[in-house]
Design a protein around this motif. Structure first.
Motif, PDB file in Angstrom:
ATOM      1  N   UNK A   1      53.157  42.019  52.144  1.00 52.63           N
ATOM      2  CA  UNK A   1      52.599  41.049  52.921  1.00 52.63           C
ATOM      3  C   UNK A   1      52.152  41.667  54.220  1.00 52.63           C
ATOM      4  N   UNK A   2      50.929  41.307  54.837  1.00 50.67           N
ATOM      5  CA  UNK A   2      50.417  41.748  56.137  1.00 50.67           C
ATOM      6  C   UNK A   2      51.037  40.573  57.116  1.00 50.67           C
ATOM      7  N   UNK A   3      51.902  41.146  58.228  1.00 51.94           N
ATOM      8  CA  UNK A   3      52.486  40.499  59.205  1.00 51.94           C
ATOM      9  C   UNK A   3      51.970  41.230  60.249  1.00 51.94           C
ATOM     10  N   UNK A   4      52.404  40.632  61.688  1.00 53.66           N
ATOM     11  CA  UNK A   4      52.322  41.165  62.983  1.00 53.66           C
ATOM     12  C   UNK A   4      52.896  42.350  63.085  1.00 53.66           C
ATOM     13  N   UNK A   5      54.048  42.491  62.495  1.00 50.91           N
ATOM     14  CA  UNK A   5      54.739  43.884  62.567  1.00 50.91           C
ATOM     15  C   UNK A   5      54.343  44.993  61.777  1.00 50.91           C
ATOM     16  N   UNK A   6      53.752  44.648  60.896  1.00 57.10           N
ATOM     17  CA  UNK A   6      53.144  45.532  59.857  1.00 57.10           C
ATOM     18  C   UNK A   6      51.846  45.926  60.591  1.00 57.10           C
ATOM     19  N   UNK A   7      50.948  45.086  61.233  1.00 56.49           N
ATOM     20  CA  UNK A   7      49.649  45.532  62.019  1.00 56.49           C
ATOM     21  C   UNK A   7      50.251  46.628  63.322  1.00 56.49           C
ATOM     22  N   UNK A   8      51.326  45.945  63.873  1.00 52.63           N
ATOM     23  CA  UNK A   8      51.772  46.780  65.098  1.00 52.63           C
ATOM     24  C   UNK A   8      52.115  48.206  64.622  1.00 52.63           C
ATOM     25  N   UNK A   9      52.808  48.308  63.612  1.00 47.52           N
ATOM     26  CA  UNK A   9      53.453  49.616  63.212  1.00 47.52           C
ATOM     27  C   UNK A   9      52.213  50.477  62.602  1.00 47.52           C
ATOM     28  N   UNK A  10      51.214  50.045  62.008  1.00 40.89           N
ATOM     29  CA  UNK A  10      49.779  50.744  61.495  1.00 40.89           C
ATOM     30  C   UNK A  10      49.314  51.217  62.757  1.00 40.89           C
ATOM     31  N   UNK A  11      48.907  50.422  63.680  1.00 41.37           N
ATOM     32  CA  UNK A  11      48.273  50.683  64.767  1.00 41.37           C
ATOM     33  C   UNK A  11      48.909  51.706  65.448  1.00 41.37           C
ATOM     34  N   UNK A  12      50.408  51.906  65.683  1.00 45.58           N
ATOM     35  CA  UNK A  12      50.932  52.784  66.415  1.00 45.58           C
ATOM     36  C   UNK A  12      50.747  54.237  65.554  1.00 45.58           C
ATOM     37  N   UNK A  13      50.864  54.103  64.350  1.00 42.81           N
ATOM     38  CA  UNK A  13      50.602  55.337  63.564  1.00 42.81           C
ATOM     39  C   UNK A  13      49.174  55.731  63.667  1.00 42.81           C
ATOM     40  N   UNK A  14      48.169  54.910  63.832  1.00 41.76           N
ATOM     41  CA  UNK A  14      46.922  55.676  63.935  1.00 41.76           C
ATOM     42  C   UNK A  14      46.654  56.158  65.668  1.00 41.76           C
ATOM     43  N   UNK A  15      47.458  55.437  66.506  1.00 41.67           N
ATOM     44  CA  UNK A  15      47.422  56.061  67.939  1.00 41.67           C
ATOM     45  C   UNK A  15      47.856  57.350  67.948  1.00 41.67           C
ATOM     46  N   UNK A  16      49.273  57.539  67.346  1.00 41.46           N
ATOM     47  CA  UNK A  16      49.924  58.509  67.497  1.00 41.46           C
ATOM     48  C   UNK A  16      49.271  59.918  66.896  1.00 41.46           C
ATOM     49  N   UNK A  17      48.598  59.731  65.544  1.00 40.65           N
ATOM     50  CA  UNK A  17      47.974  60.948  65.048  1.00 40.65           C
ATOM     51  C   UNK A  17      46.421  61.173  65.379  1.00 40.65           C
ATOM     52  N   UNK A  18      45.742  59.921  65.761  1.00 44.07           N
ATOM     53  CA  UNK A  18      44.353  60.078  66.081  1.00 44.07           C
ATOM     54  C   UNK A  18      43.939  59.723  67.353  1.00 44.07           C
ATOM     55  N   UNK A  19      44.815  59.097  68.379  1.00 42.49           N
ATOM     56  CA  UNK A  19      44.524  58.902  69.597  1.00 42.49           C
ATOM     57  C   UNK A  19      44.044  57.519  69.606  1.00 42.49           C
ATOM     58  N   UNK A  20      44.345  56.781  71.081  1.00 41.76           N
ATOM     59  CA  UNK A  20      44.023  55.557  71.190  1.00 41.76           C
ATOM     60  C   UNK A  20      42.577  55.021  70.774  1.00 41.76           C
ATOM     61  N   UNK A  21      41.565  56.228  71.024  1.00 39.01           N
ATOM     62  CA  UNK A  21      40.134  55.872  70.921  1.00 39.01           C
ATOM     63  C   UNK A  21      39.806  55.578  69.677  1.00 39.01           C
ATOM     64  N   UNK A  22      40.488  56.076  68.661  1.00 43.70           N
ATOM     65  CA  UNK A  22      40.289  55.643  67.239  1.00 43.70           C
ATOM     66  C   UNK A  22      40.906  54.501  66.750  1.00 43.70           C
ATOM     67  N   UNK A  23      41.645  53.569  67.652  1.00 42.65           N
ATOM     68  CA  UNK A  23      42.461  52.216  67.208  1.00 42.65           C
ATOM     69  C   UNK A  23      41.053  51.264  67.446  1.00 42.65           C
ATOM     70  N   UNK A  24      40.838  50.712  66.388  1.00 41.45           N
ATOM     71  CA  UNK A  24      39.998  49.357  66.169  1.00 41.45           C
ATOM     72  C   UNK A  24      40.415  48.621  65.309  1.00 41.45           C
ATOM     73  N   UNK A  25      40.039  47.154  65.157  1.00 44.23           N
ATOM     74  CA  UNK A  25      40.819  46.378  64.099  1.00 44.23           C
ATOM     75  C   UNK A  25      40.324  46.624  62.482  1.00 44.23           C
ATOM     76  N   UNK A  26      38.836  47.213  62.583  1.00 42.58           N
ATOM     77  CA  UNK A  26      38.456  47.678  61.404  1.00 42.58           C
ATOM     78  C   UNK A  26      39.442  48.960  60.779  1.00 42.58           C
ATOM     79  N   UNK A  27      39.724  49.847  61.772  1.00 42.09           N
ATOM     80  CA  UNK A  27      40.554  51.017  61.135  1.00 42.09           C
ATOM     81  C   UNK A  27      41.967  50.627  60.888  1.00 42.09           C
TER      82      UNK A  27
END
Length: 242
Positions: free
Chosen positions: A33-59
């Motif tokens: 299920x999509x939860x707030x925690x899942x969204x947060x964890x996924x966002x952190x993974x994107x920032x860690x590997x691609x940088x904050x500039x890559x973080x969008x809701x669509x990404x």
């Protein structure tokens, strides 16, 4: 009527819990299920590997194999996500019991801990700029810093503004380090070594006498050395402190 995203956001601030909901659409039942925690964890993974500039809701939605509309059932917008990310990092900060004899060491320790949290995720401190501290985890850190400064004899108004200044410096420092590291990682010629900087200073005309004479001092120390120095200046300059 179902609660709006804004109402769910308000509930998070009140309860501090994740009111997750089941995944909707054709993938329902086959993925977590999509939860707030899942969204947060996924966002952190994107920032860690691609940088904050890559973080969008669509990404984030793409990484979760869903559409952006599914995220908005849990997170109001990108600014709300930013607040959640900074709050989660603040939750990892250890706050000491205020000690009047060690308040200076303690306040610097909290700032250093926040810096280290930010540096784990390139550029993420940008999310903390111009954000009102309404997240409970974020407020927990400012509450702890306020308690430390008050224990050190700093007047309440001075302490309040000192917290703003300290956090602003930590945010800016962390962002600058992330930008420099990113340029170094891609071999950007705009970032030069200390030896190269010394050569450039030595080649300056005599209209820069002080820069040429004190080139060693101007280029001395690591970035963290300068961080510690600046925090020391800020803390030692607080009026009324013990």
């Amino acid at each position: 009527m179902s609660p709006t995203p804004q109402e769910r956001r308000a509930a998070r601030h009140q309860l501090g819990t994740d009111t997750g909901a089941a995944r909707r659409g054709p993938s329902a039942g086959r993925k977590k299920p999509i939860t707030v925690d899942a969204i947060i964890a996924t966002a952190f993974g994107i920032v860690e590997t691609e940088g904050y500039e890559a973080l969008t809701m669509r990404r984030v939605a793409t990484a979760l194999e869903t559409g952006p509309s599914s995220l908005y059932a849990h997170v109001v917008n990108k600014e709300d996500l930013d607040e959640l990310l900074i709050g989660r990092l603040c939750a990892g900060i250890e706050l000491p019991e205020p000690d009047p004899a060690r308040w200076r060491e303690q306040i610097i320790g909290v700032c250093t801990g926040l810096r280290d949290q930010y540096l784990r995720y390139p550029g993420i401190s940008r999310a903390a700029f111009a954000a009102a501290p309404s997240n409970r985890d974020t407020l927990r850190v400012s509450e702890g810093m306020l308690a430390i400064l008050l224990a050190g004899g700093v007047a309440p108004q001075v302490a309040a503004w000192a917290i703003d200044s300290l956090m602003l410096y930590v945010n800016a420092y962390s962002l600058e380090v992330s930008l420099v590291n990113r340029r170094l990682g891609r071999g950007d010629g705009w970032v030069v070594s200390r030896d190269e900087l010394l050569r450039r200073f030595a080649a300056l005309p005599d209209t820069f006498p002080h820069t040429k004479r004190y080139a060693a001092e101007l280029t001395a120390g690591t970035t963290h050395d300068r961080f510690d120095f600046t925090l020391g200046l800020m803390v030692d300059g607080l009026p009324g402190a013990r």
